[in-house]
Design a protein around this motif. Structure first.
Motif, PDB file in Angstrom:
ATOM      1  N   ALA A   1       0.787  -1.201  -0.127  1.00  0.00           N
ATOM      2  CA  ALA A   1      -0.060  -0.049   0.017  1.00  0.00           C
ATOM      3  C   ALA A   1       0.898   1.369  -0.045  1.00  0.00           C
ATOM      4  N   ASP A   2       0.430   2.364  -1.088  1.00  0.00           N
ATOM      5  CA  ASP A   2       1.377   3.434  -0.923  1.00  0.00           C
ATOM      6  C   ASP A   2       0.823   4.283   0.399  1.00  0.00           C
ATOM      7  N   HIS A   3       1.656   5.456   0.557  1.00  0.00           N
ATOM      8  CA  HIS A   3       1.496   6.279   1.830  1.00  0.00           C
ATOM      9  C   HIS A   3       0.414   6.907   1.814  1.00  0.00           C
ATOM     10  N   THR A   4      -0.367   7.198   0.958  1.00  0.00           N
ATOM     11  CA  THR A   4      -1.683   7.945   1.000  1.00  0.00           C
ATOM     12  C   THR A   4      -2.617   6.953   1.892  1.00  0.00           C
ATOM     13  N   LYS A   5      -2.565   5.580   1.897  1.00  0.00           N
ATOM     14  CA  LYS A   5      -3.562   4.804   2.675  1.00  0.00           C
ATOM     15  C   LYS A   5      -3.354   4.709   3.986  1.00  0.00           C
ATOM     16  N   TRP A   6      -2.217   5.417   4.420  1.00  0.00           N
ATOM     17  CA  TRP A   6      -2.126   5.480   6.029  1.00  0.00           C
ATOM     18  C   TRP A   6      -2.997   6.525   6.645  1.00  0.00           C
ATOM     19  N   GLY A   7      -3.575   6.016   7.600  1.00  0.00           N
ATOM     20  CA  GLY A   7      -4.315   7.153   8.209  1.00  0.00           C
ATOM     21  C   GLY A   7      -6.083   7.126   7.704  1.00  0.00           C
ATOM     22  N   THR A   8      -6.212   6.575   6.638  1.00  0.00           N
ATOM     23  CA  THR A   8      -7.431   6.335   5.913  1.00  0.00           C
ATOM     24  C   THR A   8      -8.349   5.076   6.783  1.00  0.00           C
ATOM     25  N   VAL A   9      -9.567   5.180   6.856  1.00  0.00           N
ATOM     26  CA  VAL A   9     -10.398   4.326   7.556  1.00  0.00           C
ATOM     27  C   VAL A   9     -11.641   3.859   6.688  1.00  0.00           C
ATOM     28  N   GLY A  10     -11.825   2.687   6.106  1.00  0.00           N
ATOM     29  CA  GLY A  10     -13.000   2.320   5.361  1.00  0.00           C
ATOM     30  C   GLY A  10     -14.041   1.851   6.384  1.00  0.00           C
ATOM     31  N   LEU A  11     -15.305   1.575   5.886  1.00  0.00           N
ATOM     32  CA  LEU A  11     -16.341   1.104   6.725  1.00  0.00           C
ATOM     33  C   LEU A  11     -16.014  -0.083   7.524  1.00  0.00           C
ATOM     34  N   SER A  12     -15.505  -1.081   6.877  1.00  0.00           N
ATOM     35  CA  SER A  12     -15.380  -2.413   7.625  1.00  0.00           C
ATOM     36  C   SER A  12     -13.838  -2.592   7.718  1.00  0.00           C
TER      37      SER A  12
END
Length: 281
Positions: free
Chosen positions: A227-238
């Motif tokens: 996963a690239d760095h932009t995915k860190w801190g992102t939270v999906g529904l599940s």
């Protein structure tokens, strides 16, 4: 600009906005073919829509602005995001694949970049690849058909595609996919994520995909998140896995120092930053 030209421009932009909302994103080259106008015209239209706050421009296209925890962009929209980082991550992940391994490749554009690496003639041989990604299966299937090998054994990996219901990301999920995955055992799982955090772990906006991903994680001896760095801190529904369930996280140099420290705390020695030289022993 005449009233007629203004009308035509507004008609184009309405069509573009409808495509963005329907598909989760558009690419400039697709719009030029569909609308039969130049790249410059399409880019002006996207600029105008972005100024209104109707779309967000990304490399090579545009995506919707509003992104809630349940929003899932399409494959084409995501493929234009962080292309260089994905290539570096894919190169590092491919080096982890041993000849003769049975591996699982879950869906996503970063995993697709890894599949493209594994389709190259120099990739490890005798691989068995299980995937729920239509895109991944397609690129590896064509590699098997075109790569040379002995008459009794065609070149390229053996590909097993799970069944299931297709998502906007072109992955197959649901009970059929779940049953296929939980009956198998993998040496390594390579999985992409919508979001990753120390608290929420690995997450996705799609509930059915979360369940399928849980089965992937349970069926693998080793779990590698790419996963690239932009995915860190992102939270999906599940959420579908805790960060502690991950063996290795392969990301890019854009990951902030504070995030690296958090990850290293939960995954001692399990962080690989693609594109950076390895520390001296």
């Amino acid at each position: 600009m005449t009233d007629e030209q203004n009308l035509l421009a507004e008609q184009r932009r309405a069509l573009i906005l409808d495509e963005v909302r329907r598909r989760g994103g558009v690419r400039v080259n697709e719009l030029t073919r569909r609308l039969r106008v130049s790249d410059m015209t399409v880019r002006r239209d996207l600029d105008a829509l972005a100024r209104r706050g109707a779309v967000a421009k990304v490399h090579g296209g545009a995506v919707p602005v509003a992104q809630t925890s349940s929003y899932e962009p399409g494959f084409e929209a995501k493929s234009g995001l962080e292309p260089r980082a994905k290539e570096e991550i894919a190169r590092a992940a491919a080096a982890m694949v041993a000849p003769g391994a049975a591996i699982a490749l879950a869906g996503g554009t970063t995993v697709y970049a890894l599949a493209q690496r594994l389709a190259e003639p120099s990739a490890p041989g005798e691989l068995t690849v299980v995937t729920n990604s239509v895109r991944v299966a397609d690129v590896l299937y064509h590699a098997r058909r075109t790569r040379s090998g002995p008459p009794s054994r065609p070149g390229g990996p053996t590909v097993v595609l799970t069944g299931g219901v297709r998502t906007p990301s072109d992955t197959l999920v649901g009970p059929v996919a779940d049953a296929a995955v939980r009956s198998l055992h993998f040496d390594v799982l390579f999985i992409g994520v919508h979001g990753i955090s120390a608290v929420a772990g690995l997450s996705t906006p799609n509930l059915a995909e979360a369940e399928t991903n849980r089965h992937f994680v349970r069926s693998a001896r080793r779990v590698v998140v790419i996963a690239d760095h932009t995915k860190w801190g992102t939270v999906g529904l599940s959420s579908f896995a805790r960060l502690a369930e991950v063996d290795t996280l392969v990301t890019d140099a854009g990951l902030p120092a504070a995030a690296r420290a958090e990850i290293e705390e939960q995954l001692p020695g399990g962080l690989v930053v693609a594109g950076e030289p390895e520390p001296a022993p």
